[in-house]
Write a protein that holds these residues in place. Sequence first.
Motif, PDB file in Angstrom:
ATOM      1  N   ARG A   1       0.769  -1.311  -0.011  1.00 27.44           N
ATOM      2  CA  ARG A   1      -0.065  -0.032   0.051  1.00 27.44           C
ATOM      3  C   ARG A   1       1.028   1.402   0.103  1.00 27.44           C
ATOM      4  N   SER A   2       0.503   2.175  -0.850  1.00 27.21           N
ATOM      5  CA  SER A   2       1.292   3.531  -0.762  1.00 27.21           C
ATOM      6  C   SER A   2       0.207   4.518  -0.260  1.00 27.21           C
ATOM      7  N   VAL A   3       0.745   5.522   0.388  1.00 26.50           N
ATOM      8  CA  VAL A   3       0.060   6.882   0.852  1.00 26.50           C
ATOM      9  C   VAL A   3       0.669   8.043   0.459  1.00 26.50           C
ATOM     10  N   ARG A   4       0.132   8.917  -0.401  1.00 22.69           N
ATOM     11  CA  ARG A   4       0.674  10.245  -0.738  1.00 22.69           C
ATOM     12  C   ARG A   4       0.135  11.398  -0.584  1.00 22.69           C
ATOM     13  N   LEU A   5       0.486  12.193   0.328  1.00 24.46           N
ATOM     14  CA  LEU A   5      -0.192  13.597   0.640  1.00 24.46           C
ATOM     15  C   LEU A   5       0.050  14.451  -0.512  1.00 24.46           C
ATOM     16  N   SER A   6      -0.675  15.199  -0.925  1.00 22.82           N
ATOM     17  CA  SER A   6      -0.498  16.170  -2.080  1.00 22.82           C
ATOM     18  C   SER A   6       0.379  17.417  -1.643  1.00 22.82           C
ATOM     19  N   PRO A   7       1.386  17.862  -2.350  1.00 24.05           N
ATOM     20  CA  PRO A   7       2.050  18.861  -1.992  1.00 24.05           C
ATOM     21  C   PRO A   7       1.334  20.072  -2.627  1.00 24.05           C
ATOM     22  N   ASP A   8       0.261  19.946  -3.377  1.00 22.49           N
ATOM     23  CA  ASP A   8      -0.371  21.098  -3.912  1.00 22.49           C
ATOM     24  C   ASP A   8      -1.849  21.138  -3.528  1.00 22.49           C
ATOM     25  N   SER A   9      -2.357  20.377  -2.813  1.00 22.57           N
ATOM     26  CA  SER A   9      -3.779  20.478  -2.638  1.00 22.57           C
ATOM     27  C   SER A   9      -4.304  19.555  -1.414  1.00 22.57           C
ATOM     28  N   PRO A  10      -5.415  19.876  -0.669  1.00 27.84           N
ATOM     29  CA  PRO A  10      -5.678  19.287   0.305  1.00 27.84           C
ATOM     30  C   PRO A  10      -6.286  17.938  -0.032  1.00 27.84           C
ATOM     31  N   SER A  11      -5.409  16.793  -0.669  1.00 28.41           N
ATOM     32  CA  SER A  11      -5.857  15.368  -1.069  1.00 28.41           C
ATOM     33  C   SER A  11      -4.738  14.671  -0.878  1.00 28.41           C
ATOM     34  N   VAL A  12      -5.237  13.369  -0.668  1.00 38.42           N
ATOM     35  CA  VAL A  12      -4.366  12.369  -0.313  1.00 38.42           C
ATOM     36  C   VAL A  12      -4.812  11.025  -1.314  1.00 38.42           C
ATOM     37  N   THR A  13      -3.498  10.574  -1.922  1.00 39.27           N
ATOM     38  CA  THR A  13      -4.090   9.248  -2.972  1.00 39.27           C
ATOM     39  C   THR A  13      -3.408   8.204  -2.423  1.00 39.27           C
ATOM     40  N   PHE A  14      -4.095   6.922  -2.802  1.00 37.82           N
ATOM     41  CA  PHE A  14      -3.581   5.927  -2.055  1.00 37.82           C
ATOM     42  C   PHE A  14      -3.484   4.717  -3.337  1.00 37.82           C
ATOM     43  N   GLY A  15      -2.483   3.809  -3.192  1.00 40.55           N
ATOM     44  CA  GLY A  15      -2.298   2.759  -4.164  1.00 40.55           C
ATOM     45  C   GLY A  15      -2.455   1.438  -3.278  1.00 40.55           C
ATOM     46  N   LEU A  16      -3.199   0.508  -3.997  1.00 42.89           N
ATOM     47  CA  LEU A  16      -3.155  -0.772  -3.224  1.00 42.89           C
ATOM     48  C   LEU A  16      -2.742  -2.057  -4.145  1.00 42.89           C
ATOM     49  N   GLU A  17      -1.977  -2.633  -3.952  1.00 42.11           N
ATOM     50  CA  GLU A  17      -1.314  -3.878  -4.495  1.00 42.11           C
ATOM     51  C   GLU A  17      -1.500  -5.229  -4.004  1.00 42.11           C
ATOM     52  N   ILE A  18      -2.245  -6.283  -4.713  1.00 36.15           N
ATOM     53  CA  ILE A  18      -2.529  -7.607  -3.822  1.00 36.15           C
ATOM     54  C   ILE A  18      -1.960  -8.676  -4.870  1.00 36.15           C
ATOM     55  N   THR A  19      -1.019  -9.281  -4.407  1.00 28.75           N
ATOM     56  CA  THR A  19      -0.541 -10.503  -5.062  1.00 28.75           C
ATOM     57  C   THR A  19      -1.148 -11.813  -4.582  1.00 28.75           C
ATOM     58  N   ALA A  20      -1.736 -12.551  -5.454  1.00 25.49           N
ATOM     59  CA  ALA A  20      -2.096 -13.728  -4.913  1.00 25.49           C
ATOM     60  C   ALA A  20      -1.165 -15.013  -4.920  1.00 25.49           C
TER      61      ALA A  20
END
Length: 330
Positions: free
Chosen positions: A128-147
């Motif tokens: 999982r990745s968590v990235r707080l935006s340097p430009d706006s009030p937002s946070v983006t997430f990435g999720l990776e699942i390996t079966a």
Amino acid sequence: MPDIPPHPSTPRDGWTPLKTAHCSAAVSPLGAILHDLTFTLPDGRKFAPLAEAEWSGRARPEDSPDLSPHLAELGGEWPCVPFGTSPADPQHHGFCSNAVWRLDAADGGSARLSIDYPAGHDIAQVARSVRLSPDSPSVTFGLEITAARDCCLPLGLHPIFRLPEGGAGVMLDWTGGQQATTLPKALAPPTLTPVPGAQVTKGGPVACLDGTEFRFPAEFPRQREALVQIWDCEGEVALRYAGEAAGVRLTWAAEDLPHCLLWLANPGGEIPGLGQFTGLGVEPVSSLFDRGIAPFDDSVADRAAGVALRAGKIWRTRYEISAFPLSPSV
């Protein structure tokens, strides 16, 4: 402009603090839960939209040994693999919700974490990745699942949004999703027993435990608990806090997680050894409520649920939580 109370807590021992000019937060090793998310709005006001239990980060597992470990840090946002209660995993919301993750990288405004699942599990690894935006009030997430093997599992995301004191002044709206239903009575535990067969079109009422109703979008009353699933959402839900002149928006890939489960959490009693908790879970899912993937009711038996995963392949999805100002309420 009305004041918006920031979350009062500070990162606990072992939590990874994150900060940019527009956001601050902390990530816990347990469940990789994002806690204490606070946005700075364009006018400089602070806005903390996620609920946090008063005991979060301070509770001891031995205080409530029969509860899932993630309840010791209840609040914030985290992924559930698998989601809910599933034959594939005896732990509610899955192994990753109740175990400690590795911190693979962090740079002040972002972090990446991962966790290996036990041998014999359908899942090999989740990252999982968590990235707080340097430009706006937002946070983006990435999720990776390996079966680890071919499988079909219920998956979901679990942000829990704050309800103001008294429960008034919160409006909820979403894109798509013209039908929602309460949890079928046959599967509801004794503490959560909605009126069977209740359903709602957008803007209509949903039956609550005490026989009354709440409406979308409308104010959420306190002293109630309910599970409501919005079917075939289009990947966007917004909450508007009129009294605070601020709102928050959750967006996700609807092709990955087509439905949205609402958990109105205010059972009016204490979790043994912990305390009371109030919040609104707004949970994108590919699942039938939090009961897995097996059809259990004629009204939902034709709903696709669960995500097909392939051995050795990485399944990926992305989502975002962002804040925005509102005109002050009169």
